[in-house]
Every structure is written in structure tokens, then in C-alpha cells.
Design a protein around this motif. Sequence first.
Motif, short mmCIF file in Angstrom:
data_model
loop_
_atom_site.label_atom_id
_atom_site.label_comp_id
_atom_site.label_asym_id
_atom_site.label_seq_id
_atom_site.Cartn_x
_atom_site.Cartn_y
_atom_site.Cartn_z
N LYS A 85 0.84 -1.21 0.00
CA LYS A 85 0.00 0.00 0.00
C LYS A 85 0.87 1.26 0.00
CE LYS A 85 -4.21 -1.66 2.16
NZ LYS A 85 -4.54 -2.24 3.46
N ALA A 86 1.90 1.25 0.84
CA ALA A 86 2.80 2.42 0.93
C ALA A 86 3.48 2.65 -0.42
CB ALA A 86 3.84 2.20 2.02
N THR A 87 3.94 1.56 -1.02
CA THR A 87 4.63 1.69 -2.31
C THR A 87 3.70 2.31 -3.35
OG1 THR A 87 5.96 -0.22 -1.74
CG2 THR A 87 5.91 0.39 -4.06
N ASN A 88 2.47 1.80 -3.42
CA ASN A 88 1.51 2.34 -4.40
C ASN A 88 1.20 3.81 -4.11
OD1 ASN A 88 1.27 0.00 -5.87
ND2 ASN A 88 -0.32 -0.82 -4.53
N TYR A 89 1.04 4.11 -2.82
CA TYR A 89 0.72 5.49 -2.42
C TYR A 89 1.83 6.45 -2.83
CZ TYR A 89 0.34 9.43 0.88
OH TYR A 89 0.30 10.67 1.44
N PHE A 90 3.07 6.12 -2.51
CA PHE A 90 4.18 7.03 -2.81
C PHE A 90 4.46 7.09 -4.32
CE2 PHE A 90 4.91 6.72 1.75
CZ PHE A 90 5.21 8.05 2.05
N LYS A 118 4.14 10.42 -9.15
CA LYS A 118 3.68 10.59 -10.53
C LYS A 118 2.87 11.87 -10.72
CE LYS A 118 5.19 7.12 -12.75
NZ LYS A 118 6.12 7.30 -13.84
N THR A 119 2.17 12.27 -9.64
CA THR A 119 1.29 13.44 -9.78
C THR A 119 2.01 14.73 -9.36
OG1 THR A 119 0.38 12.92 -7.61
CG2 THR A 119 -0.91 12.21 -9.52
N LYS A 120 3.27 14.64 -9.04
CA LYS A 120 4.05 15.83 -8.63
C LYS A 120 4.18 16.83 -9.76
CE LYS A 120 7.30 15.17 -4.90
NZ LYS A 120 8.65 14.71 -4.59
#
Length: 276
Positions: free
Chosen positions: A264-269, A274-276
Motif C-alpha cells: 500500500k505504501a509503495t503504491n501510495y508514494f 507521478k502526480t508531482k
Amino acid sequence: MIKRCLFPAAGYGTRFLPATKATPKEMLPVLTKPLIQYGVEEALEAGIDTMAIVTGRGKRAIEDHFDVSYELEHQIKGTEKEHYLTEIRDVITKCTFSYTRQIEMKGLGHAILTGETLIGPEPFAVILADDLCDNTSEANGVLSQMTKLYKKYKCSIVAIEEVPKDETNKYGVISGEQIEEGIYQVDDMVEKPDPKDAPSNLAIIGRYILTPDIFDIIRDTKPGKGGEIQITDALLLQAKQGKVIAYKFKGERFDCGSIDGFVKATNYFYKKQKTK
Ligand code: G1P
């Protein structure tokens, strides 16, 4: 006011075997950054620049990570790859690191007591690096929120979040009276209770501010849950004296001690990057 942060990092990380056979679990990366670096950056953001790390056998990679690698610097200097080192160089220049080893695994309370020699007689923060936290846009990091709170309350503080009732046996669980929005005066705390015995569903996550009297209390704390010396049991004594508050932090938290949480953490970060 809080100058030091203790990182208990001696655990084996058995749930991540075989990855953790020769690599400390604190060095497992979420994207490109090891878990412990996220923790150190969170402490830095809270104005803390002295990191005290309780390690154990097989954990040398942590020390190397927070040091200069001359060979790498030499290879990479002046190339287009140099920027990959920017973040870690920044961390290394801003903090000091000291280490001590926990010889026997006797629980989180024991790990914290082992760190006494690096902390001394002053209030300090504790970060468990496998609880990975990220701030939401409206707040600072969790530890920064807690150090602000410490200025007001001047007592031990545990970060909490609501968990499903059937998961109380994974956490220290508190009960108490709400004295401000999201702030509780703790009157009871139990380490990993069965759901039927849990005093609430408010679970402690791996962020603490502790007053230094905790060391003497831990010295007198008998082994509890799992035969280990539990910080929850030591804190209960302070709580009975009205000296512990629990704080429902603002932000995201991932249990990177579990495979689910880690993914979950990996997907979240990843999404965040990507949206930065
Ligand atoms: C430790 C503490 C527990 C706390 C948890 C937070 O347990 O003993 O009280 O809720 O950290 O992550 P561990 O996860 O190390 O078993």
C-alpha cells in the motif's frame, strides 16, 4: 525543545524473509528510499537533528547508509546521475547519528532502555521506522505535530489512530478522556489485547515522545505480553500519574512491517510521485 530521536532498529524482520536475511528491514525501500530514511526526514522536519539508533547484529548497512560512500561519490561526481544522491547528502549534512547495539531481543521497552546511553536525561522522540507516515497537505509530519503538542503538555505523548476492533491484538491500545479535539488524557493502556478485552479501538502507532523518567520505569517493568518488556506497560505507570496523552495525528500511516502495508505504501508514494 526535543532534540533527539531514538530509532529502535534491532528487530529481525522475520515477516520479510528472505529479503531481510542479510538486509536490515529498516533498509527495505519504498520506491528508492529505505524506510529508516523516511523516519529520519520526519524527525528533521520536526526540528530534531540528533538521531540515536539502536541496532543489532547484521544491521551495519544502516550506518553505511548515513555515511559518505567515497567510491560512489568519486564515480558519480560531475555526471548526470549526481542528483540521485542529493536527498541523502542533505540528510547526512543536517544530522548527527549515533548507534548502540541491543544484544538480546527483549522487546520494545528494552530496546528503548538500551538507547538511554545515546539520549541522556531529556525528553526525546521515538520513531518505529516500519510505521511509515506521510503528511496530508493541511498538516506537517506526525512528529512535528507531536513536538508542538509537547510544548503545551510537557508529558509523554503517543500517536494513535482508530483501527477495526478485530485488529486490536496488533497494537498497544489506550483508553482515556478526550480533553481537546483528538487529544486524550490516557487512563489505561494494554499491549495487543484481544478485541474482547480492548479498552477501545484507539491504537498506538510507532511515534512517541517520552519524558526521561521512562528509563527508570522501564528498568522496573516486568516482562509482559509475549514475555517481552513492553513500552506500553511502562507508559501505563506514567498514565496512572496523569502524565500521558494520546494524539490522533493528521496524516497517512502505513504498517510497513506487514506485506499488505508495504505494498500500500509503495503504491501510495508511487502515485504521489507521478502526480508531482
Ligand atoms: C509496537 C508496540 C505497540 C504499538 C506498535 C506500533 O508493537 O509494542 O504497542 O502499537 O509497535 O507499530 P510491534 O509492532 O513492534 O509488535
